[in-house]
Scaffold this motif. Structure first.
Motif, PDB file in Angstrom:
ATOM      1  N   GLU A   3      43.205  36.127  33.145  1.00 41.09           N
ATOM      2  CA  GLU A   3      42.615  37.546  32.516  1.00 41.09           C
ATOM      3  C   GLU A   3      42.377  38.664  33.912  1.00 41.09           C
ATOM      4  OE1 GLU A   3      39.059  38.054  30.464  1.00 41.09           O
ATOM      5  OE2 GLU A   3      38.735  36.879  29.425  1.00 41.09           O
ATOM      6  N   ASP A   4      41.606  38.420  34.591  1.00 42.13           N
ATOM      7  CA  ASP A   4      42.389  39.142  35.972  1.00 42.13           C
ATOM      8  C   ASP A   4      44.205  39.535  36.176  1.00 42.13           C
ATOM      9  OD1 ASP A   4      39.263  40.084  36.770  1.00 42.13           O
ATOM     10  OD2 ASP A   4      39.404  38.307  37.776  1.00 42.13           O
ATOM     11  N   ALA A   5      44.639  38.366  36.260  1.00 40.57           N
ATOM     12  CA  ALA A   5      46.186  38.287  36.339  1.00 40.57           C
ATOM     13  C   ALA A   5      46.713  38.849  35.164  1.00 40.57           C
ATOM     14  CB  ALA A   5      46.658  36.680  36.295  1.00 40.57           C
ATOM     15  N   ASP A   6      46.188  38.975  34.277  1.00 41.22           N
ATOM     16  CA  ASP A   6      47.047  40.217  33.378  1.00 41.22           C
ATOM     17  C   ASP A   6      46.938  41.086  33.238  1.00 41.22           C
ATOM     18  OD1 ASP A   6      48.176  37.798  31.583  1.00 41.22           O
ATOM     19  OD2 ASP A   6      46.894  37.698  30.198  1.00 41.22           O
ATOM     20  N   GLU A   7      45.176  41.705  34.048  1.00 39.82           N
ATOM     21  CA  GLU A   7      45.115  43.175  34.006  1.00 39.82           C
ATOM     22  C   GLU A   7      45.300  43.466  35.429  1.00 39.82           C
ATOM     23  OE1 GLU A   7      40.980  45.401  35.771  1.00 39.82           O
ATOM     24  OE2 GLU A   7      40.548  43.487  34.151  1.00 39.82           O
TER      25      GLU A   7
END
Length: 118
Positions: A3-7
């Motif tokens: 999720e952090d990488a996508d964000e």
């Protein structure tokens, strides 16, 4: 962490899109020269008044160069402001505090380009 990488990827995309739309403008006091640049310094619009040819060619060239410098400085400052604003919104939860030190702004790419590197 995904999720952090996508964000982060979405944030980088927003930063790039926002900074690519940035334009700086500068006009000579007498209105002879108008210059518009993007945040990388490329001239995107150049206008010379009908009376521009009344200037000495060296004077006109210096005026264009000066207005280009001012327009570029304005665009670069706006891109830096946008970069700072958008990158400061990101609060990584899994990357740890070191990832905040790795965020670099305009003109700080390792390849020497004036791109935005995160």
């Amino acid at each position: 962490m995904i999720e952090d990488a996508d964000e982060l990827a979405a944030r980088v995309k927003r930063i790039n899109e926002a900074t690519e739309r940035v334009r700086g403008h500068a006009q000579s006091a007498d209105g002879t020269v108008y210059v518009e640049t993007d945040a990388r310094g490329a001239i995107t619009d150049l206008r010379l008044s009908s009376y521009a040819r009344e200037h000495d060619p060296d004077r006109l060239a210096a005026l264009i160069a000066d207005r280009h410098r001012v327009a570029y400085t304005n665009a670069e400052a706006e891109a830096e402001r946008i970069f700072t604003e958008l990158s400061s919104e990101y609060q990584p939860s899994s990357f740890g505090p070191a990832s905040r030190r790795d965020v670099r702004g305009p003109g700080r790419g390792e390849s020497g380009d004036r791109g935005y590197v995160i």
